[in-house]
Scaffold this motif. Structure first.
Motif, PDB file in Angstrom:
ATOM      1  N   ARG A  81       0.694   4.214  -2.810  1.00 11.37           N
ATOM      2  CA  ARG A  81       0.394   5.607  -2.472  1.00 11.37           C
ATOM      3  C   ARG A  81       1.539   6.541  -2.858  1.00 11.37           C
ATOM      4  O   ARG A  81       1.297   7.681  -3.273  1.00 11.37           O
ATOM      5  CB  ARG A  81       0.070   5.725  -0.983  1.00 11.37           C
ATOM      6  N   LYS A 131      -2.430  10.235  -0.409  1.00 18.70           N
ATOM      7  CA  LYS A 131      -3.858   9.973  -0.447  1.00 18.70           C
ATOM      8  C   LYS A 131      -4.143   8.547  -0.809  1.00 18.70           C
ATOM      9  O   LYS A 131      -3.347   7.870  -1.465  1.00 18.70           O
ATOM     10  CB  LYS A 131      -4.535  10.915  -1.463  1.00 18.70           C
ATOM     11  N   GLY A 132      -5.289   8.055  -0.414  1.00 15.94           N
ATOM     12  CA  GLY A 132      -5.676   6.677  -0.685  1.00 15.94           C
ATOM     13  C   GLY A 132      -6.060   6.448  -2.133  1.00 15.94           C
ATOM     14  O   GLY A 132      -6.185   7.352  -2.912  1.00 15.94           O
ATOM     15  N   GLU A 167      -3.960   3.438  10.726  1.00 18.48           N
ATOM     16  CA  GLU A 167      -4.067   4.865  11.046  1.00 18.48           C
ATOM     17  C   GLU A 167      -4.933   5.065  12.289  1.00 18.48           C
ATOM     18  O   GLU A 167      -4.605   5.869  13.168  1.00 18.48           O
ATOM     19  CB  GLU A 167      -4.658   5.627   9.855  1.00 18.48           C
ATOM     20  N   GLY A 168      -6.048   4.343  12.349  1.00 18.48           N
ATOM     21  CA  GLY A 168      -6.941   4.484  13.493  1.00 18.48           C
ATOM     22  C   GLY A 168      -6.321   3.996  14.790  1.00 18.48           C
ATOM     23  O   GLY A 168      -6.470   4.627  15.836  1.00 18.48           O
ATOM     24  N   TRP A 184      -4.279  -0.433   6.116  1.00 18.64           N
ATOM     25  CA  TRP A 184      -3.747   0.924   6.233  1.00 18.64           C
ATOM     26  C   TRP A 184      -4.694   1.814   7.053  1.00 18.64           C
ATOM     27  O   TRP A 184      -4.273   2.491   7.998  1.00 18.64           O
ATOM     28  CB  TRP A 184      -3.545   1.510   4.841  1.00 18.64           C
ATOM     29  N   VAL A 185      -5.962   1.787   6.678  1.00 21.33           N
ATOM     30  CA  VAL A 185      -6.958   2.603   7.387  1.00 21.33           C
ATOM     31  C   VAL A 185      -7.042   2.180   8.850  1.00 21.33           C
ATOM     32  O   VAL A 185      -7.107   3.019   9.759  1.00 21.33           O
ATOM     33  CB  VAL A 185      -8.329   2.502   6.693  1.00 21.33           C
ATOM     34  N   ALA A 186      -7.056   0.876   9.096  1.00 24.24           N
ATOM     35  CA  ALA A 186      -7.107   0.380  10.478  1.00 24.24           C
ATOM     36  C   ALA A 186      -5.862   0.801  11.252  1.00 24.24           C
ATOM     37  O   ALA A 186      -5.948   1.181  12.428  1.00 24.24           O
ATOM     38  CB  ALA A 186      -7.233  -1.143  10.480  1.00 24.24           C
ATOM     39  N   GLU A 203      -5.382  -1.690   1.666  1.00 24.80           N
ATOM     40  CA  GLU A 203      -6.013  -0.419   2.006  1.00 24.80           C
ATOM     41  C   GLU A 203      -6.773  -0.513   3.327  1.00 24.80           C
ATOM     42  O   GLU A 203      -6.721   0.411   4.154  1.00 24.80           O
ATOM     43  CB  GLU A 203      -6.967   0.013   0.888  1.00 24.80           C
ATOM     44  N   ARG A 204      -7.448  -1.631   3.560  1.00 25.47           N
ATOM     45  CA  ARG A 204      -8.179  -1.801   4.821  1.00 25.47           C
ATOM     46  C   ARG A 204      -7.215  -1.830   6.014  1.00 25.47           C
ATOM     47  O   ARG A 204      -7.477  -1.232   7.057  1.00 25.47           O
ATOM     48  CB  ARG A 204      -8.994  -3.090   4.783  1.00 25.47           C
ATOM     49  N   ARG A 211      -1.226   9.500  10.706  1.00 31.12           N
ATOM     50  CA  ARG A 211      -1.727   9.540   9.351  1.00 31.12           C
ATOM     51  C   ARG A 211      -0.661  10.047   8.391  1.00 31.12           C
ATOM     52  O   ARG A 211       0.323  10.637   8.821  1.00 31.12           O
ATOM     53  CB  ARG A 211      -2.993  10.410   9.291  1.00 31.12           C
ATOM     54  N   GLU A 216       0.825  -1.211   0.000  1.00 31.78           N
ATOM     55  CA  GLU A 216       0.000   0.000   0.000  1.00 31.78           C
ATOM     56  C   GLU A 216       0.857   1.259   0.000  1.00 31.78           C
ATOM     57  O   GLU A 216       0.519   2.254  -0.670  1.00 31.78           O
ATOM     58  CB  GLU A 216      -0.934  -0.015   1.210  1.00 31.78           C
TER      59      GLU A 216
END
Length: 312
Positions: free
Chosen positions: A194, A311-312, A300-301, A296-298, A293-294, A306, A190
């Motif tokens: 990006r 950008k995604g 970050e959370g 990556w988002v997890a 991507e999933r 971030r 990922e």
């Protein structure tokens, strides 16, 4: 790549590198060989005692080395933030040509990091995800920078479970280790995507050492006092493993060789076990765009870090 070895590392004079877990094993060899070729190297290690000892040893091995030790505990996101802030403050505006995400833990009994994450996932993936994100602005402004993340052939033991990233439902130490190493590869996949979308020339690549003699194998049994298992790991290292100096070659290749491609995975050429570095097999799930991507988002959370420039 036939026969590529440490003597083939290009001149690193004027370049700045950072290696996590550089106090022993593959990390130490990586830092030493980069310094031998002229790089200015930061040894980023959890233990001040072991890090300082490694610094002294490296200066003895390479008297001309320009190296420093900085404390970094990847099992504590507060430590990761303090590390990045201090590095930025002390070396304001400087380049960072190479970040080697090398540190890791293997097959430990169930433990949690300071932030409540399962230790293998927290150290091997989340700590490096946070560190890379916090150092990314410096990497982006350094022409030709590279980010090398050390995974393992044991990533094949398990794909990540997005519904149980911290292995809370069913912890099996080797499966958890494999999942953390799959997370490393998904992160690189990922990150490379990006970076390309942002038009950056920073190369994100991965490597693995095959079976190399390090402290990792016996750490879990030692923590639990399992003397027989510890002895078995020790014997395996003595009989079957290649030296740490050989295990570090795929990392050094990914970090320095010309033409290394984004999202590549370099490992030993002989059955992924030993030998000169070459292109390594990887499980198909580590190339899945949706999964990367999933994760990556997890990530970050979970870390609160971030990557606004990507950008995604």
């Amino acid at each position: 790549m036939t026969g590529w070895n440490a003597s083939d590392i290009p001149d690193q004079s004027g370049r700045s590198a950072m290696v996590t877990g550089a106090n022993s094993g593959i990390g130490y060899v990586t830092a030493r060989e980069l310094a031998r070729r002229g790089a200015r190297v930061v040894l980023a290690c959890r233990s001040e005692e072991r890090g300082t000892r490694a610094l002294e040893q490296l200066r003895s091995d390479v008297p001309s080395a320009e190296v420093e030790f900085r404390r970094l505990d990847l099992a504590d996101l507060g430590s990761v933030r303090l590390f990045a802030e201090a590095y930025e403050r002390d070396d304001e505006g400087g380049a960072l040509d190479l970040l080697v995400n090398n540190a890791g833990v293997m097959a430990l009994p169930y433990r949690q990091t300071a932030d409540g994450f399962e230790t293998q996932f927290g150290v091997n993936h989340l700590g490096h995800f946070a560190l890379t994100g916090l150092l990314l602005p410096r990497l982006l402004r350094t022409p030709g920078a590279r980010i090398v993340t050390v995974s393992s052939a044991f990533h094949a033991l398990g794909n990540i479970d997005m519904g149980d990233l911290n292995s809370e439902r069913n912890y099996r130490r080797w499966i958890a280790y494999g999942r953390s190493k799959s997370a490393n590869l998904l992160f690189v996949h990922e990150l490379a995507r990006r970076l390309a979308s942002a038009g950056s020339d920073v190369v994100a690549a991965a490597a693995h050492p095959g079976y190399a003699e390090t402290n990792l194998q016996a750490a879990g049994p030692k923590m639990e006092g399992r003397k027989i298992a510890e002895r078995v790991m020790w014997l395996g290292n003595r009989v079957l493993a290649q030296p740490a100096a050989s295990g570090a070659l795929p990392t050094l290749y990914a970090a320095t060789a010309p033409g290394v491609r984004p999202d590549s995975f370099t490992g030993p050429r002989v059955l992924g076990w030993q030998g000169a570095p070459g292109r390594s097999w990887r499980a198909k799930w580590t190339l899945n765009d949706t999964a990367s991507e999933r994760l990556w988002v997890a990530s970050e959370g979970l870390t609160g870090v971030r990557y606004p420039a990507l950008k995604g």
